[in-house]
Scaffold this active site. Structure first.
Site, mmCIF file in Angstrom:
data_model
loop_
_atom_site.group_PDB
_atom_site.id
_atom_site.type_symbol
_atom_site.label_atom_id
_atom_site.label_comp_id
_atom_site.label_asym_id
_atom_site.label_seq_id
_atom_site.Cartn_x
_atom_site.Cartn_y
_atom_site.Cartn_z
ATOM 1 N N LYS A 87 21.552 12.381 -13.389
ATOM 2 C CA LYS A 87 21.934 12.367 -11.972
ATOM 3 C C LYS A 87 22.263 10.940 -11.539
ATOM 4 C CE LYS A 87 19.014 16.195 -10.341
ATOM 5 N NZ LYS A 87 20.088 17.081 -9.860
ATOM 6 N N ARG A 129 17.452 27.072 -14.185
ATOM 7 C CA ARG A 129 17.758 28.445 -14.634
ATOM 8 C C ARG A 129 17.321 28.657 -16.065
ATOM 9 N NH1 ARG A 129 23.923 27.259 -13.155
ATOM 10 N NH2 ARG A 129 22.765 25.963 -11.675
HETATM 11 N N1 BES Z 1 16.936 20.512 -8.887
HETATM 12 C C1 BES Z 1 18.355 20.565 -8.811
HETATM 13 C C2 BES Z 1 18.849 21.205 -7.510
HETATM 14 C C3 BES Z 1 18.526 20.476 -6.222
HETATM 15 C C4 BES Z 1 19.449 19.607 -5.653
HETATM 16 C C5 BES Z 1 17.335 20.713 -5.548
HETATM 17 C C6 BES Z 1 19.149 18.981 -4.459
HETATM 18 C C7 BES Z 1 17.045 20.075 -4.367
HETATM 19 C C8 BES Z 1 17.946 19.220 -3.815
HETATM 20 C C9 BES Z 1 18.919 21.377 -9.973
HETATM 21 O O1 BES Z 1 18.203 21.299 -11.151
HETATM 22 C C10 BES Z 1 20.262 20.825 -10.280
HETATM 23 O O2 BES Z 1 20.358 19.709 -10.668
HETATM 24 N N2 BES Z 1 21.282 21.671 -10.084
HETATM 25 C C11 BES Z 1 22.630 21.273 -10.330
HETATM 26 C C12 BES Z 1 23.313 22.380 -11.062
HETATM 27 C C13 BES Z 1 24.674 22.033 -11.585
HETATM 28 C C14 BES Z 1 24.588 20.976 -12.649
HETATM 29 C C15 BES Z 1 25.335 23.285 -12.157
HETATM 30 C C16 BES Z 1 23.289 20.999 -8.980
HETATM 31 O O3 BES Z 1 22.988 21.707 -8.023
HETATM 32 O O4 BES Z 1 24.055 20.061 -8.908
HETATM 33 MN MN MN Z 2 18.774 19.670 -12.356
#
Ligand code: BES
Ligand code: MN
Ligand code: ZN
Length: 537
Positions: free
Chosen positions: A303, A377
């Site tokens: 990230k 997931r």
């Molecule tokens: N934990 C994150 C989602 C999240 C984002 C929770 C902001 C709380 C606040 C999740 O694991 C994630 O990173 N999801 C990605 C998925 C994508 C790579 C398909 C996302 O939402 O960007």
């Molecule tokens: Mn994630």
């Protein structure tokens, strides 16, 4: 000048009883105008010109002072409005706080929660440490007295909540609000209020368990610490618990969970809690599945740094499931509840999984890992499989799953998807009782193309379109015909401002709804049973 009587010596409480931090709530059957308190809290609906009930009695004793303030436009009765009046010896309470309840046609238990939180925070700001209050809404408001007591307790405890574990200089210098007495003249009604207050304290305490876990930084709230927290709940509430380590997770064939867990040196945990509320009817069951990513760096699909600290809260789903079990263990609904929490970090360690890797979940299905940041997931896939293997036929999973959900619905409500209209509706209805909002998104077949993979049964990222839906569609591949609801709490698990019973940081959503749902499902099951019995006769 008003004088405040010295506070009664603090009652000695065990550390356990004082766990709802600092605040004690009791119920007294008495005439409110004769209560000896530094602050008496009464209320007013918006637009009322001449207060009645308890507020009317106080107004009368004060020679029409409240009526005058209404006439002058200083008191309007809007929700959350607070007006402090010094009584100068005219009545026993040294101050009266008039709290606005908003319009009467919008009044419900949720208003009581929100207003109660505003009241106790207001009093704390003023340096007032104890107060007496009427049971808001239990009179003219038409609210059940027990529900009023419950809502007051929930609102007050959650509204006063602070996460101050790491503030070395706090404590002594800051004001604390320590004692709230709910006053009701009628003895029977006072008894009902007391039942509600007790339940509200139990529920608030558990919500605070979840808030604390989420607010804890990830160097403290590791998967092992989550397991310890679950162990504590199990011990206190008499629940069965099983905590499985990496070797066991691997042995069960949880390749999707392991794919995430292999990037960190921090041991992963599969936490399983069991509440046997209807042991002779194993089919009367509910599974609560929680995402427990104690920190989400994104893994190799790292990230960006801005705001990454918020990812300490990526275990909020798991925390809410553990906390819901804390309530269920005490309220004892007639239903069997299995909680499964998949806990690990998502780190880009030397042995981390790579984009393009293919993992195999417990049910044999394969997943191409397009993006290691879509880890929630993956761990949930195996947790769902596990619950199905345990014979669970009704599943609710809770996860901070997608950033897309924050974009879609913001922080006002939790996004939900599912494959069973009844369970979806039952969850929404439970939320109406707890004041937690849910909104269903569609899972049309057309979206399925998003997660089609050339090399595996599916891929773990559907790209930019319908991000929350494609995530849910992957989960749906692992519920194996069970009724299932998915709650994406990415937006609602935290609050960015102080408002009503929410404070900055963890919200505790959806702890109260999960417990309410277990109770509602138990009641629905019992009703169905007695109906079929009657038919048989
Ligand atoms: N934990 C994150 C989602 C999240 C984002 C929770 C902001 C709380 C606040 C999740 O694991 C994630 O990173 N999801 C990605 C998925 C994508 C790579 C398909 C996302 O939402 O960007
Ligand atoms: Mn994630
Ligand atoms: Zn995540």
């Amino acid at each position: 000048m008003t004088t405040t009587k010295p506070r009664a010596a603090k009652a000695k409480r065990s550390t356990k009883a004082s766990k709802v931090k600092g605040l004690e709530i009791d119920v007294q059957s008495a005439d409110i105008t004769k209560i000896d308190t530094p602050a008496l809290v009464v209320n007013l609906f918006r637009g009322v010109k001449k207060p009645a009930g308890a507020t009317g009695a106080v107004d009368k004793a004060l020679g029409g002072l409240i009526t005058q303030l209404i006439e002058d436009g200083e008191i309007k009765g809007s929700a959350g409005e607070t007006t402090l009046i010094h009584t100068l010896g005219k009545i026993k309470p040294s101050r009266v706080l008039v709290a606005g309840l908003g319009p009467q046609d919008k009044f419900d238990a949720q208003v009581v929660r929100q207003v109660s939180a505003e009241i106790v925070r207001f009093l704390r700001r003023k340096g007032i440490s104890s107060a007496a209050t009427t049971a808001h809404g239990a009179g003219i408001g038409g609210l059940d007295p027990q529900l009023s007591g419950q809502a007051i307790a929930e609102g007050a405890h959650l509204g006063l909540y602070k996460f101050g574990v790491y503030l070395t200089k706090s404590g002594e210098s800051t004001n604390e609000f320590e004692k709230l007495t709910v006053v009701e003249l009628d003895k029977d009604r006072a008894k009902s209020i007391e039942v509600g207050v007790k339940l509200g304290c139990t529920i608030a305490q558990a919500s605070i368990t979840a808030r604390n876990m989420v607010n804890e930084p990830a160097n403290h709230m590791t998967p092992s610490r989550m397991a310890e927290a679950a162990q504590k709940v199990a011990t206190n509430q008499g629940l069965r618990i099983e905590i499985m380590d990496n070797a066991q997770i691997k042995k069960m064939g949880m390749g999707a969970f392991m794919g995430v867990a292999q990037g960190t040196d921090e041991p992963a945990k599969l936490i399983v809690l069991r509440y046997d509320g209807d042991p002779s009817n194993p089919e009367n069951n509910l599974g609560l599945i929680g995402k427990g990513i104690t920190f989400d760096t994104g893994g190799i699909s790292l990230k960006p740094p801005g705001g990454m600290e918020a990812m300490k809260g990526d275990m909020a789903g798991g925390a809410s499931v553990i906390a819901a079990m804390e309530i269920i263990g005490q309220t004892k609904p007639k239903i069997n509840v299995l909680a499964v929490i998949a806990a690990t970090e998502n780190m880009p360690g030397a042995s981390a999984q790579r984009p393009g890797d293919v993992v195999r979940a417990m049910n044999g299905k394969t997943i191409e890992v397009i993006n290691t940041d879509a880890e929630g997931r993956l761990v949930l896939a195996d947790a769902l499989c596990y619950a199905r293997k345990q014979g669970i036929t009704r599943l609710v999973d809770v996860a901070t799953l997608t950033g897309a959900m924050v974009t879609t619905l913001g922080k006002a409500c939790t996004g939900m998807m599912g494959n069973d209209d009844t369970l979806v509706q039952q969850t929404i209805d439970a939320g109406k009782k707890t004041g937690e909002k849910f909104w269903e998104l569609p899972m049309f077949d057309e979206y399925k193309d998003l997660i089609k993979s050339d090399v595996a049964d599916m891929k773990n990222s559907g790209g930019r379109q319908a991000g929350s839906i494609s995530a849910a569609l992957l989960l749906a591949e692992f519920v194996d015909g069970a009724a299932w609801v998915h709650l994406d709490i990415a937006g609602t698990s935290t609050s960015d401002k102080v408002s009503g019973y929410l404070v900055k940081g963890a919200s505790g959503v959806p702890v109260r709804t999960l417990a309410q749902l277990a109770s509602d499902l138990a009641d629905a099951g019992a009703a169905k049973k007695s109906k079929s019995k009657a038919k048989a006769k």
